[in-house]
Design a protein around this motif. Structure first.
Motif, PDB file in Angstrom:
ATOM      1  N   ASN A  70      24.417  66.968   2.975  1.00 12.95           N
ATOM      2  CA  ASN A  70      23.166  67.094   3.727  1.00 12.95           C
ATOM      3  C   ASN A  70      23.345  68.314   4.627  1.00 12.95           C
ATOM      4  O   ASN A  70      23.858  68.200   5.748  1.00 12.95           O
ATOM      5  CB  ASN A  70      22.890  65.826   4.546  1.00 12.95           C
ATOM      6  CG  ASN A  70      22.360  64.699   3.680  1.00 12.95           C
ATOM      7  OD1 ASN A  70      21.336  64.833   3.012  1.00 12.95           O
ATOM      8  ND2 ASN A  70      23.059  63.569   3.674  1.00 12.95           N
ATOM      9  N   LEU A 157      19.670  70.027   8.275  1.00 12.00           N
ATOM     10  CA  LEU A 157      19.901  69.028   9.320  1.00 12.00           C
ATOM     11  C   LEU A 157      20.269  69.700  10.635  1.00 12.00           C
ATOM     12  O   LEU A 157      21.203  70.507  10.699  1.00 12.00           O
ATOM     13  CB  LEU A 157      21.030  68.087   8.884  1.00 12.00           C
ATOM     14  CG  LEU A 157      21.478  67.030   9.907  1.00 12.00           C
ATOM     15  CD1 LEU A 157      20.359  66.043  10.187  1.00 12.00           C
ATOM     16  CD2 LEU A 157      22.727  66.304   9.420  1.00 12.00           C
ATOM     17  N   LYS A 164      16.290  66.082  10.049  1.00 10.73           N
ATOM     18  CA  LYS A 164      16.207  67.084   8.984  1.00 10.73           C
ATOM     19  C   LYS A 164      14.928  67.885   9.175  1.00 10.73           C
ATOM     20  O   LYS A 164      13.829  67.329   9.150  1.00 10.73           O
ATOM     21  CB  LYS A 164      16.187  66.396   7.613  1.00 10.73           C
ATOM     22  CG  LYS A 164      17.556  66.040   7.072  1.00 10.73           C
ATOM     23  CD  LYS A 164      17.475  65.661   5.609  1.00 10.73           C
ATOM     24  CE  LYS A 164      18.831  65.642   4.957  1.00 10.73           C
ATOM     25  NZ  LYS A 164      18.763  65.430   3.505  1.00 10.73           N
ATOM     26  N   ALA A 274      19.345  61.742   6.769  1.00 12.34           N
ATOM     27  CA  ALA A 274      19.956  62.393   7.929  1.00 12.34           C
ATOM     28  C   ALA A 274      20.881  61.458   8.700  1.00 12.34           C
ATOM     29  O   ALA A 274      21.986  61.848   9.098  1.00 12.34           O
ATOM     30  CB  ALA A 274      18.864  62.925   8.865  1.00 12.34           C
TER      31      ALA A 274
END
Length: 387
Positions: A70, A157, A164, A274
């Motif tokens: 992420n 992020l 995010k 996230a």
């Protein structure tokens, strides 16, 4: 089969087109690209061979591979600093959604003075950017899901807020995309399934988003047809080049189509990704039937049109939901969010606020409230569909 397309950007499509990467660099006058990918891919034979082929083609390449699953603002900042320190003049964004998103953002931020968060996709923030300082981008996806290669944004992020953010600029759209199915052959079945469901979510939400955009609707319908025909084959027989090529195409089509908009599937997914580090395609797959049934009264006619186009046996709203449920079952995907998230770590209040604030919320067919988000989260945890 080899093809060259020019919608929405220049796309070189077909088996072993990766060998044309040095030609792509020369076409864009890139002499010293920064190849951006994740650490796993950086050690793979795929990237090792790509770097060797680039060198053979007279292209001196730098490598940035600290991209996480992420991707974070730190990834972008470090990558942009590395780009400038090494006097690079273009970016090869290589890999899954994280590598592509970070690569595009590095090309963008390498010439900006404002923080990346100042360019969040809100109002006309993108106009603050110095457009002349955005580096040229070549995108090479190695998964068939996010479609980031045909998108004009990156999802990054913010570590400080845990949110995010979607960073947007028209020049995020890569100048050349290479869709080579050979690069996806080694994808594990579970990742193939999750990324395939991500592509389905993009096409589905784009088609159901309100507004007039017949081009996006047509692309989304055909994208869903390709997924219906080829996703299970790609998962069950990963060496099938035709299946891999069609899934790559469907993923690019999804991102092209969602210029029209997305919806609550993505609004619910982004906060979960996230805060709980759940794969985006997997969370989209889980939320899909709950959002569909929540939106039923606003999308039923459109869903029946999808059924007709896909030639499903049961061409009704319930028939389509059952098709989704059956597809997930065949892909061995969970039905409930509680199967992948411990309820002790499920902060529904925070998640609901974040979901409502997500930029995808505005494209949902029904206007949403924080309580609506909470209710959909509750249903996804319990497994009960809306009636």
């Amino acid at each position: 089969m080899k093809s060259n397309w020019n919608y929405p950007t220049t796309m070189w499509v077909g088996k072993n087109r990766i060998k044309d990467l040095s030609i792509a660099c020369k076409t864009l006058n890139i002499n010293k690209p920064l190849l951006v990918t994740d650490s796993g891919l950086a050690k793979s034979k795929i990237v090792i061979n790509v770097l060797a082929n680039l060198k053979e083609g007279g292209i001196s390449t730098e490598l940035y591979s600290d991209v996480v699953g992420n991707p974070t603002g730190t990834n972008v900042t470090e990558g942009a600093d590395y780009y400038n320190k090494n006097d690079c003049d273009g970016v090869i964004a290589f890999g899954g959604g994280s590598g592509l998103d970070v690569g595009k953002a590095i090309a963008f931020m390498s010439g900006q003075t404002l923080p990346i968060w100042d360019f969040e996709d809100v109002d006309d923030n993108w106009t603050k950017a110095n457009s002349d300082k955005i580096a040229p981008i070549i995108a090479v996806p190695t998964t068939a899901g996010t479609g980031s290669e045909t998108g004009r944004a990156s999802v990054i992020l913010n570590e400080e807020t845990g949110v995010k953010n979607i960073i947007f600029h028209p020049k995020f759209l890569p100048s050349i995309v290479i869709l080579d199915p050979v690069l996806t052959l080694s994808l594990p079945a579970k990742i193939t399934a999750a990324t395939g469901m991500d592509a389905l979510a993009h096409n589905l939400e784009a088609y159901c988003a309100p507004g007039y955009h017949p081009m996006a609707d047509g692309i989304a319908l055909e994208g869903m047809r390709l997924i219906n025909e080829w996703l299970l084959e790609a998962v069950n027989n990963g060496s099938n080049i035709e299946a891999r090529q069609n899934m790559l195409t469907a993923a690019s089509m999804g991102s092209t189509a969602f210029q029209k908009g997305l919806g609550a599937i993505h609004s619910l997914s982004h906060p979960v990704n996230a805060l709980n580090n759940i794969h985006h395609g997997l969370s989209n797959a889980i939320f899909m039937p709950y959002v569909l049934t929540f939106n039923k009264d606003a999308i039923e006619k459109k869903i029946i049109k999808i059924c007709d186009y896909l030639e499903l046996k049961d061409r009704s709203f319930d028939g389509f939901v059952n098709w989704v449920l059956d597809l997930r079952k065949k892909l061995d995907m969970p039905h409930r969010l509680s199967e992948v998230i411990d309820e002790k770590n499920f902060d529904i209040d925070r998640l609901s606020k974040m979901a409502l604030a997500d930029p995808s919320t505005g494209g949902n067919p029904k206007k949403l409230t924080e309580n609506d988000m909470r209710t959909m989260y509750q249903h996804s945890m319990s497994g009960e569909l809306f009636k």
